[in-house]
Design a protein around this motif. Structure first.
Motif, PDB file in Angstrom:
ATOM      1  N   LEU A   1      40.232  33.820  78.595  1.00  0.00           N
ATOM      2  CA  LEU A   1      41.349  34.622  78.104  1.00  0.00           C
ATOM      3  C   LEU A   1      42.307  33.740  77.307  1.00  0.00           C
ATOM      4  O   LEU A   1      42.595  32.615  77.706  1.00  0.00           O
ATOM      5  CB  LEU A   1      42.085  35.244  79.295  1.00  0.00           C
ATOM      6  N   ILE A   2      42.792  34.274  76.181  1.00  0.00           N
ATOM      7  CA  ILE A   2      43.811  33.597  75.388  1.00  0.00           C
ATOM      8  C   ILE A   2      45.059  34.471  75.341  1.00  0.00           C
ATOM      9  O   ILE A   2      44.981  35.653  74.988  1.00  0.00           O
ATOM     10  CB  ILE A   2      43.323  33.310  73.959  1.00  0.00           C
ATOM     11  N   VAL A   3      46.196  33.886  75.708  1.00  0.00           N
ATOM     12  CA  VAL A   3      47.473  34.611  75.772  1.00  0.00           C
ATOM     13  C   VAL A   3      48.435  33.932  74.801  1.00  0.00           C
ATOM     14  O   VAL A   3      48.904  32.824  75.054  1.00  0.00           O
ATOM     15  CB  VAL A   3      48.033  34.575  77.214  1.00  0.00           C
ATOM     16  N   GLY A   4      48.723  34.578  73.680  1.00  0.00           N
ATOM     17  CA  GLY A   4      49.572  33.989  72.654  1.00  0.00           C
ATOM     18  C   GLY A   4      50.923  34.669  72.554  1.00  0.00           C
ATOM     19  O   GLY A   4      51.031  35.890  72.634  1.00  0.00           O
ATOM     20  N   GLY A   5      51.977  33.882  72.374  1.00  0.00           N
ATOM     21  CA  GLY A   5      53.308  34.424  72.136  1.00  0.00           C
ATOM     22  C   GLY A   5      53.839  35.294  73.258  1.00  0.00           C
ATOM     23  O   GLY A   5      54.575  36.253  73.006  1.00  0.00           O
ATOM     24  N   MET A   6      53.524  34.952  74.485  1.00  0.00           N
ATOM     25  CA  MET A   6      53.931  35.779  75.627  1.00  0.00           C
ATOM     26  C   MET A   6      54.496  34.907  76.736  1.00  0.00           C
ATOM     27  O   MET A   6      53.976  33.819  77.013  1.00  0.00           O
ATOM     28  CB  MET A   6      52.735  36.582  76.141  1.00  0.00           C
ATOM     29  N   GLY A   7      55.573  35.408  77.372  1.00  0.00           N
ATOM     30  CA  GLY A   7      56.166  34.739  78.520  1.00  0.00           C
ATOM     31  C   GLY A   7      56.401  35.727  79.632  1.00  0.00           C
ATOM     32  O   GLY A   7      56.019  36.903  79.543  1.00  0.00           O
ATOM     33  N   THR A   8      57.032  35.286  80.682  1.00  0.00           N
ATOM     34  CA  THR A   8      57.216  36.136  81.860  1.00  0.00           C
ATOM     35  C   THR A   8      58.090  37.354  81.568  1.00  0.00           C
ATOM     36  O   THR A   8      57.830  38.447  82.075  1.00  0.00           O
ATOM     37  CB  THR A   8      57.835  35.319  82.999  1.00  0.00           C
ATOM     38  N   ALA A   9      59.124  37.187  80.743  1.00  0.00           N
ATOM     39  CA  ALA A   9      60.016  38.321  80.460  1.00  0.00           C
ATOM     40  C   ALA A   9      59.302  39.424  79.692  1.00  0.00           C
ATOM     41  O   ALA A   9      59.594  40.612  79.873  1.00  0.00           O
ATOM     42  CB  ALA A   9      61.239  37.849  79.683  1.00  0.00           C
ATOM     43  N   GLY A  10      58.369  39.044  78.837  1.00  0.00           N
ATOM     44  CA  GLY A  10      57.612  40.029  78.077  1.00  0.00           C
ATOM     45  C   GLY A  10      56.708  40.879  78.934  1.00  0.00           C
ATOM     46  O   GLY A  10      56.278  41.963  78.513  1.00  0.00           O
ATOM     47  N   LEU A  11      56.426  40.407  80.133  1.00  0.00           N
ATOM     48  CA  LEU A  11      55.588  41.166  81.069  1.00  0.00           C
ATOM     49  C   LEU A  11      56.427  41.979  82.045  1.00  0.00           C
ATOM     50  O   LEU A  11      56.125  43.144  82.310  1.00  0.00           O
ATOM     51  CB  LEU A  11      54.691  40.213  81.860  1.00  0.00           C
ATOM     52  N   GLY A  12      57.463  41.344  82.587  1.00  0.00           N
ATOM     53  CA  GLY A  12      58.224  41.976  83.663  1.00  0.00           C
ATOM     54  C   GLY A  12      59.510  42.648  83.258  1.00  0.00           C
ATOM     55  O   GLY A  12      60.165  43.290  84.083  1.00  0.00           O
ATOM     56  N   GLU A  13      59.891  42.524  81.979  1.00  0.00           N
ATOM     57  CA  GLU A  13      61.142  43.134  81.506  1.00  0.00           C
ATOM     58  C   GLU A  13      60.899  43.925  80.222  1.00  0.00           C
ATOM     59  O   GLU A  13      61.693  43.876  79.280  1.00  0.00           O
ATOM     60  CB  GLU A  13      62.194  42.037  81.270  1.00  0.00           C
ATOM     61  N   TRP A  14      59.785  44.679  80.202  1.00  0.00           N
ATOM     62  CA  TRP A  14      59.426  45.396  78.986  1.00  0.00           C
ATOM     63  C   TRP A  14      60.445  46.478  78.631  1.00  0.00           C
ATOM     64  O   TRP A  14      60.644  46.776  77.455  1.00  0.00           O
ATOM     65  CB  TRP A  14      58.045  46.021  79.118  1.00  0.00           C
ATOM     66  N   ALA A  15      61.103  47.052  79.615  1.00  0.00           N
ATOM     67  CA  ALA A  15      62.061  48.130  79.339  1.00  0.00           C
ATOM     68  C   ALA A  15      63.118  47.681  78.332  1.00  0.00           C
ATOM     69  O   ALA A  15      63.515  48.443  77.443  1.00  0.00           O
ATOM     70  CB  ALA A  15      62.710  48.601  80.629  1.00  0.00           C
ATOM     71  N   LYS A  16      63.578  46.421  78.449  1.00  0.00           N
ATOM     72  CA  LYS A  16      64.581  45.905  77.516  1.00  0.00           C
ATOM     73  C   LYS A  16      64.007  45.791  76.103  1.00  0.00           C
ATOM     74  O   LYS A  16      64.653  46.157  75.115  1.00  0.00           O
ATOM     75  CB  LYS A  16      65.075  44.535  77.976  1.00  0.00           C
ATOM     76  N   ARG A  17      62.796  45.273  76.013  1.00  0.00           N
ATOM     77  CA  ARG A  17      62.148  45.105  74.702  1.00  0.00           C
ATOM     78  C   ARG A  17      61.877  46.469  74.077  1.00  0.00           C
ATOM     79  O   ARG A  17      62.093  46.678  72.882  1.00  0.00           O
ATOM     80  CB  ARG A  17      60.838  44.343  74.900  1.00  0.00           C
ATOM     81  N   SER A  18      61.416  47.401  74.885  1.00  0.00           N
ATOM     82  CA  SER A  18      61.130  48.748  74.394  1.00  0.00           C
ATOM     83  C   SER A  18      62.393  49.422  73.869  1.00  0.00           C
ATOM     84  O   SER A  18      62.374  50.086  72.825  1.00  0.00           O
ATOM     85  CB  SER A  18      60.502  49.587  75.509  1.00  0.00           C
ATOM     86  N   ALA A  19      63.496  49.268  74.591  1.00  0.00           N
ATOM     87  CA  ALA A  19      64.764  49.877  74.173  1.00  0.00           C
ATOM     88  C   ALA A  19      65.199  49.337  72.811  1.00  0.00           C
ATOM     89  O   ALA A  19      65.743  50.085  71.981  1.00  0.00           O
ATOM     90  CB  ALA A  19      65.839  49.609  75.218  1.00  0.00           C
ATOM     91  N   TYR A  20      64.946  48.067  72.574  1.00  0.00           N
ATOM     92  CA  TYR A  20      65.288  47.468  71.280  1.00  0.00           C
ATOM     93  C   TYR A  20      64.524  48.158  70.154  1.00  0.00           C
ATOM     94  O   TYR A  20      65.111  48.537  69.122  1.00  0.00           O
ATOM     95  CB  TYR A  20      64.974  45.975  71.317  1.00  0.00           C
ATOM     96  N   PHE A  21      63.205  48.332  70.336  1.00  0.00           N
ATOM     97  CA  PHE A  21      62.402  48.934  69.276  1.00  0.00           C
ATOM     98  C   PHE A  21      62.659  50.430  69.141  1.00  0.00           C
ATOM     99  O   PHE A  21      62.559  50.980  68.032  1.00  0.00           O
ATOM    100  CB  PHE A  21      60.918  48.652  69.518  1.00  0.00           C
ATOM    101  N   LYS A  22      63.022  51.096  70.216  1.00  0.00           N
ATOM    102  CA  LYS A  22      63.401  52.507  70.105  1.00  0.00           C
ATOM    103  C   LYS A  22      64.653  52.656  69.248  1.00  0.00           C
ATOM    104  O   LYS A  22      64.766  53.586  68.454  1.00  0.00           O
ATOM    105  CB  LYS A  22      63.626  53.103  71.497  1.00  0.00           C
ATOM    106  N   ARG A  23      65.578  51.719  69.419  1.00  0.00           N
ATOM    107  CA  ARG A  23      66.785  51.755  68.584  1.00  0.00           C
ATOM    108  C   ARG A  23      66.424  51.548  67.114  1.00  0.00           C
ATOM    109  O   ARG A  23      66.964  52.217  66.223  1.00  0.00           O
ATOM    110  CB  ARG A  23      67.766  50.675  69.036  1.00  0.00           C
ATOM    111  N   VAL A  24      65.500  50.615  66.847  1.00  0.00           N
ATOM    112  CA  VAL A  24      65.064  50.382  65.474  1.00  0.00           C
ATOM    113  C   VAL A  24      64.506  51.664  64.864  1.00  0.00           C
ATOM    114  O   VAL A  24      64.821  52.024  63.720  1.00  0.00           O
ATOM    115  CB  VAL A  24      64.006  49.265  65.419  1.00  0.00           C
TER     116      VAL A  24
END
Length: 251
Positions: free
Chosen positions: A122-145
């Motif tokens: 498996l190769i995991v690029g450009g990803m950290g713990t917050a991107g897995l466990g705090e997706w709601a914050k990231r999703s809210a950002y793109f919904k605003r966009v």
């Protein structure tokens, strides 16, 4: 390289770009990007194929050359995991490797941690713990966009994201539906990811939290740092070279 299409589990037509010959490596791109933008444009697919791989690059639904349905029923939870599983089934893959960048990495980890897919490596690029466990914050950002698309002023941190979506021709109605299909991944499931794993991330990339911390949570992971930010690292040859070198070293 050739491009073909196949029907996913619900009939949605997805694009698959194939390059090279040899051991199968499925590669998954980032959010609102495409196989062309992440893997092909910068030559990463060629560097990896030269090591003896057939590089199988999927365009997720709503991305690239794949369909972008607008019906809500086309967006069950973890729909992208189901699309990748449909690809593996369509090709009849049994012994293969899997890799992804950003959303592609996140999707790969969901699939493996939940036992949906069983790649050898498996190769995991450009990803950290917050991107897995705090997706709601990231999703809210793109919904605003998406919701404020035409009204985001220059200088706003979301302005660049808006311009990127515009440049990629993303269907915003379909994209809005897709964002609600991505649950957080319980970090307690990461011990299920037992295969050799490469965690590779730009030295200025903090978009998804700590990549070294993610590598520490995986049972059998190597961490490699390459130059660049989240968006910039995929444009540099170092990313493809790091992936190809690791594949050769762990063969």
């Amino acid at each position: 390289m050739k491009t073909e299409r196949f029907a996913s589990f619900d009939g949605t037509q997805l694009a698959l770009h194939r390059h090279g010959s040899g051991r199968p490596l499925v590669l998954l791109h980032g959010l609102f990007s495409s196989a062309q933008m992440n893997w092909i444009k910068w030559g990463h697919h060629e560097v990896i194929a030269d090591k003896g791989y057939e590089v199988l690059m999927l365009d997720f639904r709503v991305h690239g050359e794949s369909e972008a349905p607008r019906e809500p029923e086309k967006y069950p939870i973890n729909v992208l995991v189901r699309d990748v599983a449909a690809l593996v089934d369509h090709l009849g893959l049994e012994d293969y490797d899997l890799g992804g960048f950003s959303l592609g990495a996140r999707t790969s980890l969901h699939a493996v941690a939940h036992g949906v897919l069983h790649p050898a490596r498996l190769i995991v690029g450009g990803m950290g713990t917050a991107g897995l466990g705090e997706w709601a914050k990231r999703s809210a950002y793109f919904k605003r966009v998406i919701d404020e698309f035409e009204n985001i002023p220059r200088g706003d941190p979301a302005y660049f994201s808006m311009q990127f979506l515009k440049s990629q021709g993303v269907d915003r109605v379909a994209a809005r539906l897709l964002l609600d299909t991505m649950p957080d991944l319980d970090l307690g499931l990461l011990p299920n990811v037992t295969m050799p794993t490469l965690v590779v991330c730009g030295d200025e990339d903090r978009d998804n939290g700590s990549a070294p911390a993610l590598a520490d949570l995986l049972p059998n992971a190597d961490y490699v740092e390459v130059p660049g930010t989240h968006m910039g690292s995929v444009t540099k040859s170092d990313l493809g070279l790091a992936m190809a070198d690791w594949l050769e070293r762990t063969a």
